[in-house]
Design a protein around this motif. Structure first.
Motif, PDB file in Angstrom:
ATOM      1  N   PRO A  22       0.844  -1.196   0.000  1.00 55.66           N
ATOM      2  CA  PRO A  22       0.000   0.000   0.000  1.00 55.66           C
ATOM      3  C   PRO A  22       0.880   1.247   0.000  1.00 55.66           C
ATOM      4  O   PRO A  22       1.964   1.250   0.572  1.00 55.66           O
ATOM      5  CB  PRO A  22      -0.780  -0.121   1.311  1.00 55.66           C
ATOM      6  CG  PRO A  22       0.127  -0.891   2.219  1.00 55.66           C
ATOM      7  CD  PRO A  22       0.899  -1.835   1.330  1.00 55.66           C
ATOM      8  N   ASP A  24       0.554   5.918  -0.488  1.00 58.93           N
ATOM      9  CA  ASP A  24      -0.327   7.070  -0.291  1.00 58.93           C
ATOM     10  C   ASP A  24      -1.270   7.230  -1.483  1.00 58.93           C
ATOM     11  O   ASP A  24      -2.202   8.017  -1.442  1.00 58.93           O
ATOM     12  CB  ASP A  24       0.487   8.344  -0.074  1.00 58.93           C
ATOM     13  CG  ASP A  24       1.518   8.592  -1.169  1.00 58.93           C
ATOM     14  OD1 ASP A  24       1.968   7.622  -1.811  1.00 58.93           O
ATOM     15  OD2 ASP A  24       1.888   9.760  -1.380  1.00 58.93           O
ATOM     16  N   TRP A  27      -2.137   0.886  -4.786  1.00 56.34           N
ATOM     17  CA  TRP A  27      -1.207  -0.169  -4.397  1.00 56.34           C
ATOM     18  C   TRP A  27      -0.071  -0.212  -5.415  1.00 56.34           C
ATOM     19  O   TRP A  27      -0.287  -0.018  -6.618  1.00 56.34           O
ATOM     20  CB  TRP A  27      -1.923  -1.518  -4.338  1.00 56.34           C
ATOM     21  CG  TRP A  27      -2.562  -1.746  -3.003  1.00 56.34           C
ATOM     22  CD1 TRP A  27      -3.667  -1.107  -2.513  1.00 56.34           C
ATOM     23  CD2 TRP A  27      -2.120  -2.639  -1.986  1.00 56.34           C
ATOM     24  NE1 TRP A  27      -3.931  -1.552  -1.236  1.00 56.34           N
ATOM     25  CE2 TRP A  27      -3.013  -2.500  -0.898  1.00 56.34           C
ATOM     26  CE3 TRP A  27      -1.076  -3.543  -1.887  1.00 56.34           C
ATOM     27  CZ2 TRP A  27      -2.877  -3.229   0.277  1.00 56.34           C
ATOM     28  CZ3 TRP A  27      -0.941  -4.283  -0.722  1.00 56.34           C
ATOM     29  CH2 TRP A  27      -1.828  -4.117   0.354  1.00 56.34           C
ATOM     30  N   HIS A 114       3.029   8.506   3.867  1.00 54.61           N
ATOM     31  CA  HIS A 114       2.381   7.231   4.200  1.00 54.61           C
ATOM     32  C   HIS A 114       3.288   6.504   5.179  1.00 54.61           C
ATOM     33  O   HIS A 114       4.456   6.257   4.869  1.00 54.61           O
ATOM     34  CB  HIS A 114       2.185   6.422   2.907  1.00 54.61           C
ATOM     35  CG  HIS A 114       1.416   5.166   3.090  1.00 54.61           C
ATOM     36  ND1 HIS A 114       2.024   3.972   3.421  1.00 54.61           N
ATOM     37  CD2 HIS A 114       0.091   4.901   2.973  1.00 54.61           C
ATOM     38  CE1 HIS A 114       1.098   3.022   3.488  1.00 54.61           C
ATOM     39  NE2 HIS A 114      -0.075   3.564   3.235  1.00 54.61           N
ATOM     40  N   ASN A 143      -8.077  -0.019  -5.524  1.00 54.11           N
ATOM     41  CA  ASN A 143      -7.845  -0.575  -4.184  1.00 54.11           C
ATOM     42  C   ASN A 143      -7.422  -2.043  -4.317  1.00 54.11           C
ATOM     43  O   ASN A 143      -7.417  -2.598  -5.418  1.00 54.11           O
ATOM     44  CB  ASN A 143      -9.067  -0.405  -3.267  1.00 54.11           C
ATOM     45  CG  ASN A 143     -10.315  -1.050  -3.821  1.00 54.11           C
ATOM     46  OD1 ASN A 143     -10.292  -2.189  -4.296  1.00 54.11           O
ATOM     47  ND2 ASN A 143     -11.422  -0.324  -3.777  1.00 54.11           N
ATOM     48  N   LEU A 161      -1.336  -5.295   5.019  1.00 55.04           N
ATOM     49  CA  LEU A 161      -1.858  -4.073   5.633  1.00 55.04           C
ATOM     50  C   LEU A 161      -2.832  -3.443   4.643  1.00 55.04           C
ATOM     51  O   LEU A 161      -2.623  -3.538   3.429  1.00 55.04           O
ATOM     52  CB  LEU A 161      -0.735  -3.061   5.895  1.00 55.04           C
ATOM     53  CG  LEU A 161       0.350  -3.407   6.902  1.00 55.04           C
ATOM     54  CD1 LEU A 161       1.480  -2.386   6.830  1.00 55.04           C
ATOM     55  CD2 LEU A 161      -0.210  -3.463   8.316  1.00 55.04           C
ATOM     56  N   GLU A 162      -3.874  -2.812   5.139  1.00 57.36           N
ATOM     57  CA  GLU A 162      -4.803  -2.018   4.317  1.00 57.36           C
ATOM     58  C   GLU A 162      -5.514  -2.796   3.200  1.00 57.36           C
ATOM     59  O   GLU A 162      -6.083  -2.192   2.299  1.00 57.36           O
ATOM     60  CB  GLU A 162      -4.088  -0.799   3.704  1.00 57.36           C
ATOM     61  CG  GLU A 162      -3.538   0.162   4.741  1.00 57.36           C
ATOM     62  CD  GLU A 162      -2.831   1.358   4.136  1.00 57.36           C
ATOM     63  OE1 GLU A 162      -3.272   1.867   3.089  1.00 57.36           O
ATOM     64  OE2 GLU A 162      -1.828   1.787   4.724  1.00 57.36           O
ATOM     65  N   GLN A 163      -5.483  -4.112   3.238  1.00 58.90           N
ATOM     66  CA  GLN A 163      -6.117  -4.881   2.162  1.00 58.90           C
ATOM     67  C   GLN A 163      -7.643  -4.772   2.181  1.00 58.90           C
ATOM     68  O   GLN A 163      -8.276  -4.912   1.147  1.00 58.90           O
ATOM     69  CB  GLN A 163      -5.694  -6.359   2.231  1.00 58.90           C
ATOM     70  CG  GLN A 163      -4.236  -6.554   1.903  1.00 58.90           C
ATOM     71  CD  GLN A 163      -3.812  -8.011   1.923  1.00 58.90           C
ATOM     72  OE1 GLN A 163      -4.639  -8.918   1.979  1.00 58.90           O
ATOM     73  NE2 GLN A 163      -2.519  -8.253   1.881  1.00 58.90           N
ATOM     74  N   GLU A 164      -8.213  -4.496   3.348  1.00 59.66           N
ATOM     75  CA  GLU A 164      -9.675  -4.395   3.460  1.00 59.66           C
ATOM     76  C   GLU A 164     -10.170  -2.988   3.114  1.00 59.66           C
ATOM     77  O   GLU A 164     -11.361  -2.752   2.995  1.00 59.66           O
ATOM     78  CB  GLU A 164     -10.157  -4.750   4.882  1.00 59.66           C
ATOM     79  CG  GLU A 164      -9.978  -6.213   5.247  1.00 59.66           C
ATOM     80  CD  GLU A 164      -8.524  -6.549   5.590  1.00 59.66           C
ATOM     81  OE1 GLU A 164      -7.822  -5.700   6.177  1.00 59.66           O
ATOM     82  OE2 GLU A 164      -8.096  -7.669   5.255  1.00 59.66           O
ATOM     83  N   ASN A 165      -9.260  -2.043   2.977  1.00 59.61           N
ATOM     84  CA  ASN A 165      -9.643  -0.660   2.682  1.00 59.61           C
ATOM     85  C   ASN A 165     -10.163  -0.585   1.240  1.00 59.61           C
ATOM     86  O   ASN A 165      -9.429  -0.793   0.288  1.00 59.61           O
ATOM     87  CB  ASN A 165      -8.429   0.251   2.866  1.00 59.61           C
ATOM     88  CG  ASN A 165      -8.764   1.713   2.650  1.00 59.61           C
ATOM     89  OD1 ASN A 165      -9.825   2.063   2.126  1.00 59.61           O
ATOM     90  ND2 ASN A 165      -7.850   2.577   3.051  1.00 59.61           N
ATOM     91  N   GLU A 167     -11.519   2.117  -0.131  1.00 66.65           N
ATOM     92  CA  GLU A 167     -11.490   3.487  -0.635  1.00 66.65           C
ATOM     93  C   GLU A 167     -10.858   3.476  -2.037  1.00 66.65           C
ATOM     94  O   GLU A 167      -9.864   2.806  -2.278  1.00 66.65           O
ATOM     95  CB  GLU A 167     -10.632   4.328   0.315  1.00 66.65           C
ATOM     96  CG  GLU A 167     -10.482   5.767  -0.099  1.00 66.65           C
ATOM     97  CD  GLU A 167      -9.429   6.492   0.752  1.00 66.65           C
ATOM     98  OE1 GLU A 167      -8.928   7.519   0.266  1.00 66.65           O
ATOM     99  OE2 GLU A 167      -9.125   6.018   1.860  1.00 66.65           O
ATOM    100  N   LYS A 169      -8.630   4.856  -4.473  1.00 66.41           N
ATOM    101  CA  LYS A 169      -7.482   5.767  -4.456  1.00 66.41           C
ATOM    102  C   LYS A 169      -7.101   6.184  -5.875  1.00 66.41           C
ATOM    103  O   LYS A 169      -7.395   5.494  -6.831  1.00 66.41           O
ATOM    104  CB  LYS A 169      -6.310   5.100  -3.750  1.00 66.41           C
ATOM    105  CG  LYS A 169      -6.582   4.893  -2.258  1.00 66.41           C
ATOM    106  CD  LYS A 169      -5.295   4.855  -1.516  1.00 66.41           C
ATOM    107  CE  LYS A 169      -5.497   4.919  -0.029  1.00 66.41           C
ATOM    108  NZ  LYS A 169      -4.230   4.890   0.665  1.00 66.41           N
TER     109      LYS A 169
END
Length: 188
Positions: A22, A24, A27, A114, A143, A161-165, A167, A169
């Protein structure tokens, strides 16, 4: 959790591998920006012509002079005052894998705001490649859920990390900076 993921990603980077991580923005596919073989693996995974250069990430503007021959003063203002993620293309790239540098000698550099990226780059002590996690020509995944199996299966490590986000991007804005400080938008 973040420390553990940084350690796993560091191990892969040090061994010339590719990470999916991930940032800023979207990915990214990453590797050691000074390792020509690792860079070649990313071009192969993306099915991308190696004449199209990739973006690199550094952790602080103090490191710019390590990878760029001459930095126009306006670059520091752009970095300091930009609200959105900004990638700047500089002339006179140096100390990087040769296959990473554009044919005209330029390199695209972003300083991510980030936590994971910052800590990873600080600990690695070298710039890392950051290119969107897609096959060349396909849409950039907004995402983690939109990244293809082909990409996920093709990397050496997927950062957990942040795999469920979910949003959506956006990619960074890209500006090409000339020696005299003039600039042109490449991607807004």
């Amino acid at each position: 959790m973040i420390k553990e993921e940084i350690n796993k990603a560091l191990e892969v980077l040090k061994n010339g591998g590719i990470i999916l991580y991930p940032t800023d923005t979207v990915w990214g596919l990453g590797c050691d920006a000074t390792n020509e073989e690792a860079v070649a693996k990313i071009f192969a995974l993306k099915n991308r012509e190696d004449s199209k250069s990739l973006i690199i990430l550094i952790d602080t503007e103090n490191k710019l002079q390590s990878y760029v021959s001459e930095i126009p003063d306006v670059a520091y203002d752009l970095i300091e005052y930009t609200e959105k993620p900004l990638t700047i293309i500089y002339d006179g790239a140096k100390n990087l894998a040769q296959n990473l540098i554009n044919d005209d000698g330029s390199i695209a550099i972003r300083i991510p705001k980030h936590d994971f990226c910052q800590q990873l780059i600080q600990r690695f002590r070298k710039p890392i490649v950051s290119t969107s996690a897609n096959i060349s020509g396909e849409p950039t995944p907004a995402n983690f859920s939109k990244i293809s199996e082909e990409i996920i299966d093709g990397v050496d490590y997927v950062v957990d990390l942040e795999q469920e986000n979910l949003e959506e991007k956006q990619s960074s804005t890209i500006i090409k900076l000339g020696a005299g400080g003039q600039f042109a938008f490449i991607r807004k």
